[in-house]
Design a protein around this motif. Structure first.
Motif, PDB file in Angstrom:
ATOM      1  N   ILE A   8       0.851  -1.176   0.000  1.00  0.00           N
ATOM      2  CA  ILE A   8       0.000   0.000   0.000  1.00  0.00           C
ATOM      3  C   ILE A   8       0.892   1.233   0.000  1.00  0.00           C
ATOM      4  O   ILE A   8       2.041   1.188   0.440  1.00  0.00           O
ATOM      5  CB  ILE A   8      -0.970   0.025   1.208  1.00  0.00           C
ATOM      6  N   SER A   9       0.338   2.322  -0.481  1.00  0.00           N
ATOM      7  CA  SER A   9       1.109   3.563  -0.498  1.00  0.00           C
ATOM      8  C   SER A   9       1.220   4.118   0.919  1.00  0.00           C
ATOM      9  O   SER A   9       0.456   3.728   1.812  1.00  0.00           O
ATOM     10  CB  SER A   9       0.428   4.589  -1.405  1.00  0.00           C
ATOM     11  N   GLN A  10       2.136   5.036   1.097  1.00  0.00           N
ATOM     12  CA  GLN A  10       2.279   5.693   2.396  1.00  0.00           C
ATOM     13  C   GLN A  10       1.004   6.438   2.759  1.00  0.00           C
ATOM     14  O   GLN A  10       0.570   6.437   3.906  1.00  0.00           O
ATOM     15  CB  GLN A  10       3.474   6.666   2.390  1.00  0.00           C
ATOM     16  N   GLU A  11       0.384   7.043   1.748  1.00  0.00           N
ATOM     17  CA  GLU A  11      -0.868   7.771   1.981  1.00  0.00           C
ATOM     18  C   GLU A  11      -1.960   6.830   2.509  1.00  0.00           C
ATOM     19  O   GLU A  11      -2.654   7.159   3.474  1.00  0.00           O
ATOM     20  CB  GLU A  11      -1.335   8.439   0.684  1.00  0.00           C
ATOM     21  N   THR A  12      -2.088   5.653   1.889  1.00  0.00           N
ATOM     22  CA  THR A  12      -3.079   4.683   2.351  1.00  0.00           C
ATOM     23  C   THR A  12      -2.734   4.208   3.754  1.00  0.00           C
ATOM     24  O   THR A  12      -3.619   4.066   4.604  1.00  0.00           O
ATOM     25  CB  THR A  12      -3.158   3.491   1.372  1.00  0.00           C
ATOM     26  N   HIS A  13      -1.488   3.973   4.009  1.00  0.00           N
ATOM     27  CA  HIS A  13      -1.031   3.575   5.346  1.00  0.00           C
ATOM     28  C   HIS A  13      -1.432   4.617   6.375  1.00  0.00           C
ATOM     29  O   HIS A  13      -1.968   4.290   7.446  1.00  0.00           O
ATOM     30  CB  HIS A  13       0.483   3.373   5.337  1.00  0.00           C
ATOM     31  N   ASP A  14      -1.201   5.882   6.038  1.00  0.00           N
ATOM     32  CA  ASP A  14      -1.543   6.964   6.960  1.00  0.00           C
ATOM     33  C   ASP A  14      -3.054   7.031   7.202  1.00  0.00           C
ATOM     34  O   ASP A  14      -3.500   7.235   8.332  1.00  0.00           O
ATOM     35  CB  ASP A  14      -1.035   8.307   6.428  1.00  0.00           C
ATOM     36  N   LEU A  15      -3.837   6.851   6.133  1.00  0.00           N
ATOM     37  CA  LEU A  15      -5.298   6.881   6.268  1.00  0.00           C
ATOM     38  C   LEU A  15      -5.795   5.730   7.138  1.00  0.00           C
ATOM     39  O   LEU A  15      -6.675   5.912   7.991  1.00  0.00           O
ATOM     40  CB  LEU A  15      -5.961   6.835   4.898  1.00  0.00           C
ATOM     41  N   VAL A  29      -9.123  -2.861  10.738  1.00  0.00           N
ATOM     42  CA  VAL A  29      -9.643  -1.690  10.026  1.00  0.00           C
ATOM     43  C   VAL A  29     -10.147  -2.080   8.642  1.00  0.00           C
ATOM     44  O   VAL A  29     -11.238  -1.694   8.228  1.00  0.00           O
ATOM     45  CB  VAL A  29      -8.568  -0.585   9.918  1.00  0.00           C
ATOM     46  N   ILE A  30      -9.388  -2.869   7.921  1.00  0.00           N
ATOM     47  CA  ILE A  30      -9.778  -3.287   6.579  1.00  0.00           C
ATOM     48  C   ILE A  30     -11.047  -4.140   6.643  1.00  0.00           C
ATOM     49  O   ILE A  30     -11.966  -3.955   5.845  1.00  0.00           O
ATOM     50  CB  ILE A  30      -8.630  -4.027   5.874  1.00  0.00           C
ATOM     51  N   THR A  31     -11.133  -5.039   7.599  1.00  0.00           N
ATOM     52  CA  THR A  31     -12.335  -5.861   7.763  1.00  0.00           C
ATOM     53  C   THR A  31     -13.539  -4.988   8.063  1.00  0.00           C
ATOM     54  O   THR A  31     -14.624  -5.180   7.505  1.00  0.00           O
ATOM     55  CB  THR A  31     -12.125  -6.905   8.874  1.00  0.00           C
ATOM     56  N   PHE A  32     -13.367  -4.007   8.947  1.00  0.00           N
ATOM     57  CA  PHE A  32     -14.452  -3.077   9.253  1.00  0.00           C
ATOM     58  C   PHE A  32     -14.898  -2.344   7.996  1.00  0.00           C
ATOM     59  O   PHE A  32     -16.094  -2.204   7.727  1.00  0.00           O
ATOM     60  CB  PHE A  32     -14.015  -2.062  10.316  1.00  0.00           C
ATOM     61  N   LEU A  33     -13.953  -1.850   7.204  1.00  0.00           N
ATOM     62  CA  LEU A  33     -14.293  -1.108   5.984  1.00  0.00           C
ATOM     63  C   LEU A  33     -15.021  -1.985   4.973  1.00  0.00           C
ATOM     64  O   LEU A  33     -15.979  -1.543   4.333  1.00  0.00           O
ATOM     65  CB  LEU A  33     -13.023  -0.515   5.359  1.00  0.00           C
TER      66      LEU A  33
END
Length: 87
Positions: A8-15, A29-33
């Motif tokens: 994943i990009s740094q931006e996605t990591h930060d989000l 977090v990914i499961t929740f999303l």
């Protein structure tokens, strides 16, 4: 549980980090999303396809699946839906 590595990009990591609470993993977090997306997805592909087909038929003048409704009845239905959304 088998572990996979994803890029994943740094931006996605930060989000993802912003969405995670103190004890959450990125997997949490990914499961929740994913769950949230599935629950709140407006239409399934098949539903959207059916609605688009109905719209096309209506635009072509085919009114077989069209019914009339009074403005008063429409307002009642909208009020009912608004009340359900508030719950």
């Amino acid at each position: 549980m088998m572990t996979k590595t994803i890029k994943i990009s740094q931006e996605t990591h930060d989000l993802l980090s912003e969405l995670a609470s103190k004890n959450d993993t990125f997997n949490d977090v990914i499961t929740f999303l994913i769950d949230y997306y599935r629950e709140n997805e407006e239409f399934l592909d098949k539903q959207a396809e059916a609605y688009n087909e109905d719209i096309e038929n209506f635009e072509k003048g085919n009114l077989d699946n069209v019914s009339e409704i009074t403005l008063s009845d429409l307002e009642k239905r909208i009020s009912k839906l608004e009340n359900e959304l508030k719950k």
